[in-house]
Enzyme design. Structure first.
Site, PDB file in Angstrom:
ATOM      1  N   ARG A  70      16.268  84.469  77.059  1.00 31.39           N
ATOM      2  CA  ARG A  70      15.188  83.570  76.666  1.00 31.39           C
ATOM      3  C   ARG A  70      15.660  82.714  75.496  1.00 31.39           C
ATOM      4  NH1 ARG A  70      11.578  85.711  74.088  1.00 31.39           N
ATOM      5  NH2 ARG A  70      12.190  87.885  73.939  1.00 31.39           N
ATOM      6  N   TYR A 211      17.352  81.627  84.077  1.00 31.94           N
ATOM      7  CA  TYR A 211      17.428  83.029  83.658  1.00 31.94           C
ATOM      8  C   TYR A 211      16.068  83.638  83.313  1.00 31.94           C
ATOM      9  CZ  TYR A 211      20.155  87.069  82.170  1.00 31.94           C
ATOM     10  OH  TYR A 211      20.740  88.307  82.106  1.00 31.94           O
ATOM     11  N   LYS A 220       6.790  86.091  81.415  1.00 23.67           N
ATOM     12  CA  LYS A 220       6.390  85.784  80.036  1.00 23.67           C
ATOM     13  C   LYS A 220       5.478  84.549  79.983  1.00 23.67           C
ATOM     14  CE  LYS A 220       9.177  88.995  78.530  1.00 23.67           C
ATOM     15  NZ  LYS A 220       8.651  90.264  78.011  1.00 23.67           N
ATOM     16  N   HIS A 240       2.053  92.453  75.588  1.00 28.70           N
ATOM     17  CA  HIS A 240       3.462  92.786  75.861  1.00 28.70           C
ATOM     18  C   HIS A 240       3.618  94.307  75.754  1.00 28.70           C
ATOM     19  CE1 HIS A 240       7.944  92.054  74.578  1.00 28.70           C
ATOM     20  NE2 HIS A 240       7.840  92.234  75.874  1.00 28.70           N
ATOM     21  N   SER A 262      11.502  93.216  72.455  1.00 32.68           N
ATOM     22  CA  SER A 262      12.576  93.373  73.437  1.00 32.68           C
ATOM     23  C   SER A 262      13.648  94.313  72.892  1.00 32.68           C
ATOM     24  CB  SER A 262      13.236  92.025  73.707  1.00 32.68           C
ATOM     25  OG  SER A 262      12.267  91.042  73.839  1.00 32.68           O
ATOM     26  N   CYS A 264      13.823  97.581  72.524  1.00 31.72           N
ATOM     27  CA  CYS A 264      13.456  98.731  71.691  1.00 31.72           C
ATOM     28  C   CYS A 264      13.199  99.951  72.575  1.00 31.72           C
ATOM     29  CB  CYS A 264      12.214  98.433  70.862  1.00 31.72           C
ATOM     30  SG  CYS A 264      12.544  97.350  69.476  1.00 31.72           S
ATOM     31  N   ASP A 287       6.385  96.294  80.906  1.00 29.60           N
ATOM     32  CA  ASP A 287       6.510  95.090  80.074  1.00 29.60           C
ATOM     33  C   ASP A 287       5.185  94.402  79.748  1.00 29.60           C
ATOM     34  OD1 ASP A 287       8.262  93.343  78.678  1.00 29.60           O
ATOM     35  OD2 ASP A 287       8.131  91.860  80.268  1.00 29.60           O
ATOM     36  N   ARG A 379      20.921  92.212  83.243  1.00 30.44           N
ATOM     37  CA  ARG A 379      19.624  92.724  83.721  1.00 30.44           C
ATOM     38  C   ARG A 379      19.704  93.329  85.105  1.00 30.44           C
ATOM     39  NH1 ARG A 379      14.918  92.125  80.261  1.00 30.44           N
ATOM     40  NH2 ARG A 379      15.667  90.924  78.512  1.00 30.44           N
TER      41      ARG A 379
HETATM   42  C1  OXD Z   1      11.756  90.561  76.787  1.00 34.06           C
HETATM   43  C2  OXD Z   1      11.869  90.997  78.182  1.00 34.06           C
HETATM   44  O1  OXD Z   1      12.610  89.797  76.321  1.00 34.06           O
HETATM   45  O2  OXD Z   1      11.043  91.806  78.608  1.00 34.06           O
HETATM   46  O3  OXD Z   1      10.803  90.998  76.133  1.00 34.06           O
HETATM   47  O4  OXD Z   1      12.767  90.534  78.889  1.00 34.06           O
HETATM   48 MN    MN Z   2       9.430  92.114  77.311  1.00 37.83          MN
END
Ligand code: OXD
Ligand code: MN
Length: 597
Positions: A70, A211, A220, A240, A262, A264, A287, A379
């Site tokens: 992102r 991407y 998102k 989120h 992200s 974590c 997510d 990913r």
């Molecule tokens: C993020 C994802 O960046 O879930 O939060 O990909």
């Molecule tokens: Mn996420």
């Protein structure tokens, strides 16, 4: 067979966008397995996808090296007034932004096919679901959308001739001249990338990137940025958050929604295998979580997605045995390394590294090489139905009632393993002052620690100060039925740099304490930051953890916490009059508790 769309508004929008983007042809996606197979075959033939010998029906893609995550610096929230986007979002005036982007979209799909992807976020027909339609010329995006959302004819049917849909225009921004050879991962240069949201019109325009969150617009863009803005207007929550069910040995079910920035360990936690005998866990989402207050007065959650778009590096039989199993087949891998025997590989996978591999940039790689074999934000995309810990009722259109909210971040010091809020308002303050260390999921943010309230900093579709107020108000509406709020930090380190907490499945010990708090079965002690497990309150049976480590994990050092205050204050100050007095009251009370400690 593609259904004929009788929705005039949708047909008209598709026509208008096609006139602008000028694709060679238009295909409406029906969402079938045949369609998915046709698209992957097309990409194998063009060289964009590499079929994996070791994993049935699985493919590896390598992105352009500039298109790997992102890009928050190129993500925009375009409201009529800049103030409505707030200080945490990039803003451009909608007229100006549309003008710029129309210039870019003009003829951007020449030489390519425009795919029309009707998709539903949430079970079709659920009172919590929303429908979107994405236009894209990327077959990679089509295949990922098949996994991550409900795509196709059944969505067109649900739309009827006048149903509400969220238009999502996407282009990788790489038209093909007649005779021009395509590249495996077409995209536009960073300076031309725009991931734009127009929440006042429920509209998404994304240009230049293929991407993840930049391109899979249901994720998102729709489910967080646009949905959070709709949720505020309509009185619900788009968060989120992972969704997890814990089941006690007695069969009592607890539902947890957890927000983490992200990288974590959100996916790992969503797929946790509890180490405490008799406890079980089921995965509902990793997510995104949409929640509404239902007629029973409780807040019910659905996962609007149908798949996992998870970070591959670090995934192993130790960190996430469930995902490890899930990825054995029918998975799209992006930016992982390729082994000589036709498998994928990434850093911290099980077993020794391969003696030779092709890295994510397509170069020879061997252990000891300067660069990682897989990109740190490589990913996997897998469907929920492949997840061994999938909850049997994950598609329940009514959603499941949430008992517990967890917030957290990655911090090597200061923040203890777990604490509980004194009440709802205090919990909102805890979540609003959350912070985390940097991650690879974002291309352009390098500051070591960032405030990431509710893990929504990159995803909130309106002024974050107003978002805090919305959370306070949801608490008022929920009253006695409000879920309890906890904060966790699995990542605290000792002075020697060692992780103090074993994490992964052992996190179930912390979750069990939360469940027992709900039932009034576990004790807690009062600290300035919140309620924490006292001696004997955490179930540590069978875990050998040095008592000194445990003491440090549960330590609240008022002086260290004092050091956090200026940063929290500075963060809050940017919201000016949008910061509710309720938050100021919480901050003052916190300062007072610290001063007295
Ligand atoms: C993020 C994802 O960046 O879930 O939060 O990909
Ligand atoms: Mn996420």
């Amino acid at each position: 067979m593609t259904a004929v769309c009788k929705h005039e508004g949708l047909n008209q929008w598709v026509d208008e966008m096609a006139t602008l983007c000028k694709p060679d042809q238009i295909r409406w996606c029906d969402g079938s397995k045949e369609e998915y197979d046709r698209m992957t075959a097309l990409m194998v033939e063009s060289g964009a996808a590499i079929p994996l010998k070791k994993r049935p029906e699985s493919f590896l893609f390598r992105s352009d090296p500039t298109d790997v995550a992102r890009i928050e610096g190129r993500t925009y929230l375009s409201t009529l007034s800049e103030e409505d986007a707030g200080p945490t979002n990039n803003w451009i005036d909608p007229t100006q932004l549309k003008e710029t982007m129309k210039g870019l979209y003009n003829s951007c799909m020449r030489g390519r096919t425009m795919y029309v992807i009707p998709f539903s976020m949430g079970p079709i027909g659920s009172p919590l679901a929303k429908i979107g339609v994405q236009l894209t010329e990327s077959p990679y995006v089509v295949c990922n959308m098949h996994i991550m959302t409900r795509v196709g004819d059944r969505v067109i049917e649900a739309l009827g001739d006048d149903g509400e849909f969220i238009p999502c225009l996407h282009s990788v921004g790489a038209p093909l001249e007649p005779g021009q050879k395509d590249v495996p991962w077409p995209c536009a240069p960073i300076k031309d990338k725009y991931i734009s949201h127009f929440p006042e019109e429920n509209l998404i325009w994304s240009y230049g990137s293929g991407y993840g969150g930049n391109a899979l617009l249901g994720k998102k863009c729709l489910s967080l940025r646009i949905a959070s803005s709709m949720a505020r207007r309509e009185g619900w929550l788009a968060e989120h958050m992972l969704i997890l069910r814990l089941i006690s040995p007695e069969g009592r079910k607890y539902h947890i929604a957890g927000a983490f920035p992200s990288a974590c360990g959100k996916t790992n936690l969503a797929m946790i295998q509890p180490t405490i005998p008799g406890w079980k866990a089921e995965t509902l989402g990793d997510d995104i979580c949409w929640m509404k207050i239902r007629s029973d007065g409780r807040i019910h959650a659905i996962n609007p997605e149908t798949g996992f778009f998870g970070v591959a590096p670090g995934t192993s039989s130790v960190s996430n045995p469930v995902a490890n199993e899930m990825l054995k087949e029918k998975t799209i891998f992006t930016n992982c390394a390729l082994t000589d025997d036709g498998d994928v590989w990434w850093e911290d996978m099980d077993g020794p590294p391969p003696a030779h591999a092709i890295d994510w940039k397509g170069r020879d790689w061997a252990p000891g090489s300067d660069e990682p074999a897989a990109h740190p934000n490589a990913r996997f995309t897998s469907h929920v139905s492949q997840c061994p810990s999938e909850a049997p009722d994950w598609e329940d259109p009514e959603g499941i009632p949430i008992d517990i909210f967890i917030f957290g971040g990655r911090r090597s010091s200061v923040i203890p393993l777990v604490y509980e809020s004194f009440n709802w308002d205090h919990g909102v303050f805890m979540a609003a002052s959350a912070s985390s260390e940097a991650t690879a999921a974002i291309l352009d943010k390098v500051s070591p620690i960032r405030r990431d309230p509710f893990a929504m900093s990159p995803f909130c579709g309106y002024n974050m100060g107003d978002y805090f107020q919305h959370w306070f108000e949801m608490g008022d509406r929920l009253g006695e039925n409000a879920p309890r709020i906890f904060y966790v930090n699995w990542f605290r380190k000792g002075e020697d740099g060692r992780w103090l907490w074993p994490g992964f499945g052992e996190n179930s010990r912390v979750l069990k304490w939360m469940c027992e708090r709900i039932d009034g079965k576990a004790g807690a002690k009062q600290t300035p930051v919140g309620l924490m497990p006292g001696e004997g309150d955490l179930d540590l049976e069978g875990l050998s953890i040095p008592s000194e480590d445990l003491r440090k994990l549960l330590e609240v050092d008022p002086q260290l916490w004092q050091g956090e205050i200026p940063d929290i204050e500075e963060y809050f100050e940017q919201f000016g009059s949008h910061l509710t007095d309720r938050m100021r009251t919480q901050l003052d009370a916190f300062k007072e508790r610290l001063a007295k400690a």
